[in-house]
Design an enzyme around this catalytic site. Structure first.
Site, PDB file in Angstrom:
ATOM      1  N   HIS B  49       0.818  -1.209   0.000  1.00  0.00           N
ATOM      2  CA  HIS B  49       0.000   0.000   0.000  1.00  0.00           C
ATOM      3  C   HIS B  49       0.857   1.266   0.000  1.00  0.00           C
ATOM      4  CE1 HIS B  49      -3.782   2.149   0.831  1.00  0.00           C
ATOM      5  NE2 HIS B  49      -3.050   2.928   1.600  1.00  0.00           N
ATOM      6  N   HIS B  95     -10.267   2.861  -0.265  1.00  0.00           N
ATOM      7  CA  HIS B  95     -10.349   2.399   1.122  1.00  0.00           C
ATOM      8  C   HIS B  95     -11.132   1.086   1.130  1.00  0.00           C
ATOM      9  CE1 HIS B  95      -9.700   4.160   5.339  1.00  0.00           C
ATOM     10  NE2 HIS B  95      -8.565   4.057   4.721  1.00  0.00           N
TER      11      HIS B  95
END
Lengths: 222, 733
Positions: B49, B95
């Site tokens: 990420h 998200h």
């Protein structure tokens, strides 16, 4: 015509309201921070929409207990015009300046759309530029707009003609009793309403239906 | 409390998402065993990420420059010039993982994170969008996820006070185990007042701003870099908890602070919290950073260094302060009820040093934490080709109308009113086009807050079914459709942000999809002069080995010099010409209609001819800007039939038009580079003439009027409206 706009942490339609007042009256309102405990002389005091203190207790509950509200209460007692929109309405109810309460929408969801309003009383200082029983358009955007009052209070409100705006044409977005969208106090100098007239005041908004409210309150006849 | 010198076991390494060879890399880099805090820092910096280790080498191939681009990828958000000394600052970010585990907070903090990325740079947010993808409607978790995510997006954005002007909501069984929540935000700033994260100056105070640090979100970024399995509920503590009220205060405090000259550099604490922000600021500025964790405002007792370094508590910022402005800066934060604490100092030794309770718990080479992160050229294979289109007797007569009705009431076409009415779309008083059209449009206030004629358009697009069938053409198509949607309101597309959602990159077929999609996106962006200025990659969207559809969401911004000339999709008047720009379509592979008829996904997706796309789009934009058309809509999913019906429903005016012989193909093929426009009869000749001069294919197919859609078969608007508006509310009831 002097106006003041009260800002709380979490107010977020303050800029919309400042723009509306400025465009319609030609004068910017004075901005008043919530920690102030005194207010100068104003013809109109406005509490804008938003989520003061995040609405984490009840909507408007903490704002209603901030120092500035004592000053607002004092001015209201002296007959100064007070306008509370959305979170401002919730704050005025929590502060005891208006009867009733605003509960969570019946759908339990936030609702943002355009509704129709019936001008139920066009004799107030906030609605005298509308026709009696005129139907106007107005946007709403809230999570806690479900107006409620006990039977006795409700009867009083109705008998006194304190209901200024009602949701019309089956557009009640929140379950408010008697379709109530906006009320004044008994003296008629404090108006609270859930819909946002400040978002429908210029050709760019595709409608001017909110304008007469400000023209009434600001004594600015178009 | 876990002591800082806890021995590092293989289990600990694995739990931090680090592979054995990655741990060896750490040992080689620092020449000793890391402390537990250091291991946490490495895991925070080196997870997928934060490090983009699988995607970096491919992201580098994307076009990121253009005459209007002031800041491309690498900062909190991209910055694009919109004339008059103003810039638009924007980015889209995923998200996904947290939103599946805890939909309300996951989605809410997704919105919070992207808003913070925008105002960290000094821009006041003026518009938000979100692209949401859920599993099949009948899956037992889908309603719960839709309800929670939509409430979370609204709960945060509404309270913060930004209008949500557009987005996407789609359903597909391939998202049953991994939903997608891609949040976009755009803000406005003056071009000479942009704030960056690069620290400058030695010995300057590093200040912690905003909310207090708690234990929420510890390890969130590492969680988001792994697949899901059956123990997913155990990951709930890695999801952060949002506080939009604090974020709103933080916005106002930061913008006030930035005016004082106190801010030398500023960075929000997003994924990997204090670790990532401190390291990035120092590394970018070629400076060391020394932190004193005893000064960090905490909201829980007995937090240790490890937890403080990895917490992803929201609504926090880190900045390098101009020391002479300390008093004024701290007063602003006091006024807004926020924490302001000097927690560190910039140094000249290029070390990242962390002290806690008299102990140095970490001492690492700051540049190497980022620069030496693993970078992989992962093996990939050509994605497999879709099954060929089977022979099929296409419906005729009454059945064509039924198909139109079915599509209008199908989950991926039906009105998303149920969703967007939970978002504040009016706030700020500048919304010119709210959700439900081709693009959201807001009016741009001047630097001094006056109204202007200028507008900004926003859209977000991708067709994951196309991408699954052909990632390269699907990547191209996502860019083309975005560019087309901005064009269809009359805007000049300026730049884009990409949010690349894929499965596990360690599987060569997934990596193949990723590589092909990037190539397609890159080619389309080059051909359309549409650079990518920011973005985000979300990999490992898999559960028990089943990956999502490849979903490279593209969002972008367009500029309207005169907002009064903006086009909308609604028919405006009866008796107007309906014009098809581009030719009648023939391509049925991967279309909504063909999939509805067969229950499967067949054939290649419609190919995108980028030259044709540009030519037709430029023509349409010039018609809009010269006020020759009264309505405009691009043709995308559902083809011409769905496009015309949407225009009719929006305007409450019907349409009568004729089609070549094969009605189903003409109505529902999804050939690209096409638009429907309407015009007054008096403008017809002029449009025909200018089309001829520009070499544009167009055809007047019919006229507006009545309360029905009539293409030889006829259906009333009321039935269509009921299908279109009815699906979502009845599904969620």
């Amino acid at each position: 015509m002097k106006s003041a706009l009260i800002q709380f942490p979490g107010s977020n339609r303050d800029r919309d309201m400042i723009a509306a007042i400025t465009k319609i009256s030609g004068e910017k309102p004075d901005l008043v921070w919530h920690t102030q405990s005194e207010l100068g002389d104003y013809d109109l005091i406005v509490i804008p929409g938003g989520f003061s203190y995040g609405d984490y207790l009840r909507a408007g509950a903490i704002a209603a207990r901030s120092p500035i509200m004592d000053a607002v209460r004092e001015k209201a007692g002296k007959g100064t015009k007070i306008l509370g929109v959305c979170n401002g309405f919730q704050t005025l109810c929590e502060a005891g300046l208006l009867p009733g309460a605003l509960m969570r929408n019946a759908s339990l969801r936030f609702v943002c759309r355009e509704v129709k309003l019936l001008v139920s009383n066009n004799k107030t200082a906030f609605s005298n530029q509308y026709n009696e029983n005129e139907i106007i358009r107005c946007p709403v955007a809230h999570h806690d707009g479900n107006f409620f009052a006990d039977e006795k209070t409700l009867n009083q409100i109705e008998e006194n003609g304190q209901v200024v705006f009602r949701y019309a044409e089956d557009t009640n977005p929140n379950g408010s009793v008697n379709n109530i969208a906006g009320i004044v106090n008994e003296k008629g100098n404090v108006l609270g309403m859930m819909p946002h007239p400040e978002n429908l005041i210029e050709a760019f908004h595709h409608g001017l239906d909110g304008r007469p409210l400000f023209e009434s309150a600001l004594n600015k006849v178009a | 409390m876990i002591p800082n010198n806890t021995p590092i076991t293989d289990e600990l390494i694995a739990n931090h998402g680090l592979k054995p060879d990655e741990y060896q890399r750490i040992l080689n880099l620092i020449g000793r065993e890391p402390t537990i805090t250091e291991l946490g820092i490495f895991s925070a910096m080196w997870n997928e990420h934060c490090s983009y280790k699988s995607s970096k080498i491919w992201l580098k191939t994307l076009p990121t420059k253009g005459p209007r681009v002031l800041q491309g990828p690498g900062e909190n958000a991209g910055v694009v010039d919109i004339d008059d000394g103003q810039v638009v600052v924007f980015k889209m970010e995923s998200h996904n993982h947290p939103s599946y585990i805890e939909p309300y907070q996951g989605a809410a903090t997704g919105v919070g994170g992207i808003l913070r990325d925008v105002f960290t740079m000094g821009a006041r947010p003026i518009a938000a969008m979100n692209a949401l993808r859920f599993g099949e409607p009948d899956h037992p978790k889908t309603r719960h996820l839709v309800s929670g995510v939509v409430a979370g997006v609204g709960g945060y954005g509404n309270s913060f006070g930004v209008p949500t002007v557009g987005g996407e909501v789609e359903f597909n069984a391939r998202y049953n185990g991994n939903i997608l929540v891609n949040a976009f935000a755009a803000g406005l700033a003056d071009s000479d007042k942009i704030f960056l994260s690069e620290a400058k100056g030695v010995g300057l105070p590093i200040v912690y701003l905003g909310a207090k640090t708690g234990r929420d979100g510890v390890g969130g970024a590492t969680m988001a870099s792994a697949e899901f399995d059956d123990d997913i509920d155990e990951k709930r503590p890695t999801v952060q908890v949002g506080d939009p009220f604090t974020e709103k205060c933080l916005l106002e405090a930061c913008l006030e602070l930035m005016k004082t000259g106190a801010v030398i550099a500023i960075q929000d604490m997003g994924a990997a919290g204090l670790t990532c922000s401190a390291v990035e600021m120092g590394a970018k500025g070629n400076l060391g950073v020394e932190l004193d964790l005893d000064k960090v405002p905490v909201r829980e007792e007995r937090m240790n260094a490890y937890e403080m370094m990895l917490s992803e508590s929201q609504e926090r910022m880190l900045m390098v302060l101009e020391p002479s402005k300390e008093a004024v800066a701290s007063d602003i934060f006091k006024k807004w009820g926020l924490d302001f604490a000097i927690v560190g100092i910039t140094t000249d030794d290029l070390r990242f040093r962390v002290n806690f309770q008299g102990e140095e718990v970490a001492n690492l080479p700051i540049k190497k934490l980022g620069d030496e992160a693993p970078e992989y050229d992962r093996p990939w294979v050509e994605p497999k080709k879709p099954d060929p289109i089977p022979a099929l007797d296409l419906p005729e007569g009454e059945a064509v109308v039924e198909l139109l009705l079915k599509l209008m009431g199908s989950p991926n076409v039906a009105s998303k009113r149920w969703v967007y009415e939970q978002y504040d779309t009016y706030i700020q008083g500048n919304s010119a086009q709210r959700p439900g059209g081709d693009a959201g449009v807001v009016r741009v206030p001047s630097s001094t807050g006056e109204d202007t004629k200028k507008g900004l358009a926003f859209s977000s697009d991708v067709n994951p079914v196309y991408c699954e069938a052909d990632a390269y053409e699907g990547g191209k198509q996502a860019v083309a459709e975005l560019w087309r949607n901005l064009t269809a309101v009359g805007a000049e597309p300026l730049a884009a942000t990409d949010n690349l959602n894929f499965g596990n990159p360690e599987r060569p077929e997934i990596m193949g999809q990723f590589v092909h999609a990037i190539k397609g996106i890159g080619e389309a962006c080059k051909a359309l002069a549409f650079p990518i200025v920011s973005g985000n990659v979300s990999l490992y969207n898999e559960t028990n080995g089943v990956g999502i559809l490849p979903t490279p969401t593209m969002a972008g911004v367009g500029l309207l010099p005169d907002i009064d000339k903006m086009a909308t999709i609604a028919f405006k008047d009866s008796g107007e010409d309906i014009i098809l720009i581009g030719s009648h379509g023939t391509h049925m592979g991967q279309t909504l209609a063909f999939n509805a008829l067969t229950g499967g996904d067949y054939g290649p997706p419609p190919p995108v001819d980028l030259a044709e796309e540009k030519k037709n789009g430029d023509f349409v934009r010039s018609l809009i800007r010269n006020e020759r058309v009264t309505a405009c809509h691009d043709i995308s999913s559902g083809g011409l039939g769905v496009a015309v019906t949407e225009m009719a429903l929006k305007g409450k005016i019907g349409a009568t038009f004729s089609l070549p012989k094969d009605k189903v193909t003409t109505l529902f093929s999804e050939d690209q580079a096409r638009y429907i426009v309407t015009c007054k009869r008096s403008d017809r000749e002029l449009i025909l003439k200018s089309a001829e001069e520009s070499g544009i294919n167009l055809e007047i197919i019919g006229k507006t009027g009545g309360n029905f859609i009539d293409f030889g078969e006829k259906i009333d608007l009321t039935s269509l409206e009921q299908a279109y508006e009815g699906w979502f509310p009845s599904y969620m009831a």
